[in-house]
Scaffold this active site. Structure first.
Site, PDB file in Angstrom:
ATOM      1  N   GLU A   1       0.835  -1.188   0.000  1.00 47.95           N
ATOM      2  CA  GLU A   1       0.000   0.000   0.000  1.00 47.95           C
ATOM      3  C   GLU A   1       0.876   1.247   0.000  1.00 47.95           C
ATOM      4  O   GLU A   1       1.905   1.303   0.672  1.00 47.95           O
ATOM      5  CB  GLU A   1      -0.910   0.010   1.230  1.00 47.95           C
ATOM      6  CG  GLU A   1      -1.872  -1.164   1.262  1.00 47.95           C
ATOM      7  CD  GLU A   1      -2.860  -1.068   2.406  1.00 47.95           C
ATOM      8  OE1 GLU A   1      -2.761  -0.130   3.213  1.00 47.95           O
ATOM      9  OE2 GLU A   1      -3.740  -1.947   2.488  1.00 47.95           O
TER      10      GLU A   1
ATOM     11  N   CYS B   1       3.359   8.773   0.690  1.00 50.72           N
ATOM     12  CA  CYS B   1       3.725   7.987   1.866  1.00 50.72           C
ATOM     13  C   CYS B   1       4.032   6.571   1.375  1.00 50.72           C
ATOM     14  O   CYS B   1       3.117   5.834   0.986  1.00 50.72           O
ATOM     15  CB  CYS B   1       2.582   7.987   2.883  1.00 50.72           C
ATOM     16  SG  CYS B   1       2.921   7.002   4.364  1.00 50.72           S
TER      17      CYS B   1
ATOM     18  N   CYS C   1       5.192  -5.807   8.193  1.00 47.96           N
ATOM     19  CA  CYS C   1       6.200  -5.285   9.123  1.00 47.96           C
ATOM     20  C   CYS C   1       6.426  -6.306  10.235  1.00 47.96           C
ATOM     21  O   CYS C   1       5.456  -6.838  10.791  1.00 47.96           O
ATOM     22  CB  CYS C   1       5.740  -3.953   9.716  1.00 47.96           C
ATOM     23  SG  CYS C   1       6.956  -3.186  10.829  1.00 47.96           S
TER      24      CYS C   1
ATOM     25  N   CYS D   1       4.185  -3.108  16.316  1.00 44.90           N
ATOM     26  CA  CYS D   1       3.784  -2.090  17.277  1.00 44.90           C
ATOM     27  C   CYS D   1       2.298  -2.280  17.579  1.00 44.90           C
ATOM     28  O   CYS D   1       1.492  -2.515  16.669  1.00 44.90           O
ATOM     29  CB  CYS D   1       4.047  -0.694  16.731  1.00 44.90           C
ATOM     30  SG  CYS D   1       5.805  -0.343  16.486  1.00 44.90           S
TER      31      CYS D   1
ATOM     32  N   CYS E   1      -0.543  -0.386  15.552  1.00 42.61           N
ATOM     33  CA  CYS E   1      -0.390  -0.271  14.100  1.00 42.61           C
ATOM     34  C   CYS E   1      -0.980  -1.489  13.391  1.00 42.61           C
ATOM     35  O   CYS E   1      -0.687  -2.634  13.753  1.00 42.61           O
ATOM     36  CB  CYS E   1       1.081  -0.108  13.740  1.00 42.61           C
ATOM     37  SG  CYS E   1       1.390   0.115  11.971  1.00 42.61           S
TER      38      CYS E   1
ATOM     39  N   GLY F   1       5.940  -1.192   6.922  1.00 44.80           N
ATOM     40  CA  GLY F   1       7.296  -1.648   7.188  1.00 44.80           C
ATOM     41  C   GLY F   1       8.141  -0.684   7.996  1.00 44.80           C
ATOM     42  O   GLY F   1       7.798   0.479   8.196  1.00 44.80           O
TER      43      GLY F   1
ATOM     44  N   LEU G   1       8.544   7.688  19.130  1.00 48.04           N
ATOM     45  CA  LEU G   1       8.736   7.442  20.561  1.00 48.04           C
ATOM     46  C   LEU G   1       7.500   6.790  21.180  1.00 48.04           C
ATOM     47  O   LEU G   1       7.572   5.721  21.763  1.00 48.04           O
ATOM     48  CB  LEU G   1       9.048   8.751  21.289  1.00 48.04           C
ATOM     49  CG  LEU G   1      10.439   9.344  21.102  1.00 48.04           C
ATOM     50  CD1 LEU G   1      10.592  10.585  21.969  1.00 48.04           C
ATOM     51  CD2 LEU G   1      11.505   8.327  21.450  1.00 48.04           C
TER      52      LEU G   1
END
Length: 400
Positions: A127, A145, A152, A156, A159, A199, A253
């Site tokens: 994507e 983007c 990935c 996280c 995500c 990713g 972060l």
């Protein structure tokens, strides 16, 4: 004809071999599709001029190749109408191809953002998102983007991409073609590129750097108009600093302390926050480029004013040259997280500003098309498509 089909000269062959290495040592082992295949997209003008000479053509034919790839954006060698037919046939017979993939599907958001699914050679999908912005003075900005991996591996917790699994790294031309696909659809030049799609860019740093060079020198996008994002991979920020790029480094972060960060970013356990901050300080000292700290606000988790005060204290240890970009959480299916209320976002921002921290809030774009930050995921990113769809016709833009 046999002479025309011989292997490239040593310099070009070395360049092609280097392009086939798609990840740094810390990346998960993956098998790349046809890594030795001869792809024109991603080659520089000097390399294309040399390629023309290798095929018995005059050097200026390489310049024509360069224009066809990056200005006209032709997708197939047989459509290189400015080149002699014999040269085109020789390129195809020798195994060369442009390296452009078909667009599998396009979804449009109400704000004009387009999420584009590109079907790669191995039938996996990635994507990429085109984000148009028209300023009040009439100027137009188009941001691409781009993804750097299929899926990935870092997972996280907030995500969507990591939840869909990980397949492989992208090759340099597979990153560059995302920008060209956006330009094709918008009929406008891309002005900004952010490596914030599917990713972790630092797990595919070699391909990211090669595509960055191509986008800068060949597609003609200024380095200062590009941003490379990372959640933090040991040793890679220092490695990136040695390249002295003028692009922005954005570090995710999402928490002001190690304990909280580990609950949001699992990979933080192997890369302590104090080590990450030290590497950011080193990056600024080496490049003199301001580092952006990305901070996704999760309601009731990390969005309190006490978190903002702790974040400000952490950033003050870095000295100067830093900026905080707040990202209100974008909902994803199956997530326990919630988007914070606007009041909480403004209070967090005010706390940072009161402590002399430069801060901004990212405008959410493409939310209704699941194209916003953290929402990129598709059902085929890990496993190839079972059925190969016809790629001759570009799909119509469809509402989400």
């Amino acid at each position: 004809m046999a002479v025309l089909q011989h292997a490239c000269t040593a310099p070009l062959a070395r360049a092609l071999r280097s392009r086939a290495v798609a990840s740094i040592a810390s990346s998960p082992p993956v098998r790349l599709p046809r890594a030795d295949s001869r792809v024109l997209l991603g080659l520089s003008e000097p390399e294309l001029r040399q390629l023309a000479l290798d095929f018995g053509q005059q050097s200026y034919r390489g310049k024509q190749l360069h224009d066809l790839l990056y200005k006209t954006k032709v997708k197939e060698i047989q459509d290189f109408s400015h080149l002699p037919q014999a040269f085109r046939e020789s390129l195809r017979e020798a195994g060369w191809r442009v390296g452009r993939s078909p667009v599998h599907h396009v979804v449009s958001a109400a704000d004009g953002t387009l999420k584009i699914l590109i079907k790669l050679e191995d039938n996996r999908l990635i994507e990429t998102v085109g984000i148009p912005v028209e300023d009040g003075n009439g100027s137009f900005r188009l941001t691409a983007c781009v993804s750097s991996q299929v899926g990935c591996p870092l997972r996280c917790s907030f995500c969507a991409t990591g939840k869909g699994g990980f397949s492989r790294n992208l090759l340099p031309h597979e990153i560059v073609e995302q920008v060209l696909a956006i330009e094709d659809l918008f009929k406008h030049r891309v002005t900004n590129v952010v490596f914030m799609g599917m990713g972790e860019p630092m797990l595919n740093l070699k391909s990211v750097l090669e595509s960055h060079t191509c986008l800068n020198k060949d597609v003609q996008i200024g380095q200062r108009m590009m941003t490379i994002s990372t959640v933090g991979v040991p040793n890679t920020i220092k490695m990136l600093a040695t390249h002295k790029l003028q692009s922005t480094l954005a570090v995710s972060l999402h928490a002001p302390n190690q304990k909280l960060r580990e609950t949001i970013v699992p990979s933080a356990k192997s890369y302590p926050l104090n080590a990450l901050i030290d590497d950011c300080k080193h990056y600024f000292s080496e490049t003199r480029r301001r580092v952006t700290f990305e901070y996704t606000l999760l309601a009731g988790i990390n969005d309190g004013v006490e978190h903002a005060a702790e974040l400000a204290e952490l950033i003050h240890t870095c000295g100067r040259g830093y900026h905080v970009n707040l990202i209100p959480f974008n909902p994803i299916e199956g997530s326990e997280y919630r988007r914070p209320y606007k009041k909480a976002v403004l209070a967090f921002m005010a706390t940072l500003e009161s402590k002399k921290i430069t801060v901004s809030v990212r405008q959410t774009r493409g939310l209704d098309a699941s194209a916003a930050c953290g929402q990129l995921r598709n059902a085929h990113q890990k496993s190839p498509l079972v059925e190969v769809e016809p790629s001759a016709a570009l799909p119509q833009l469809s509402p989400s």
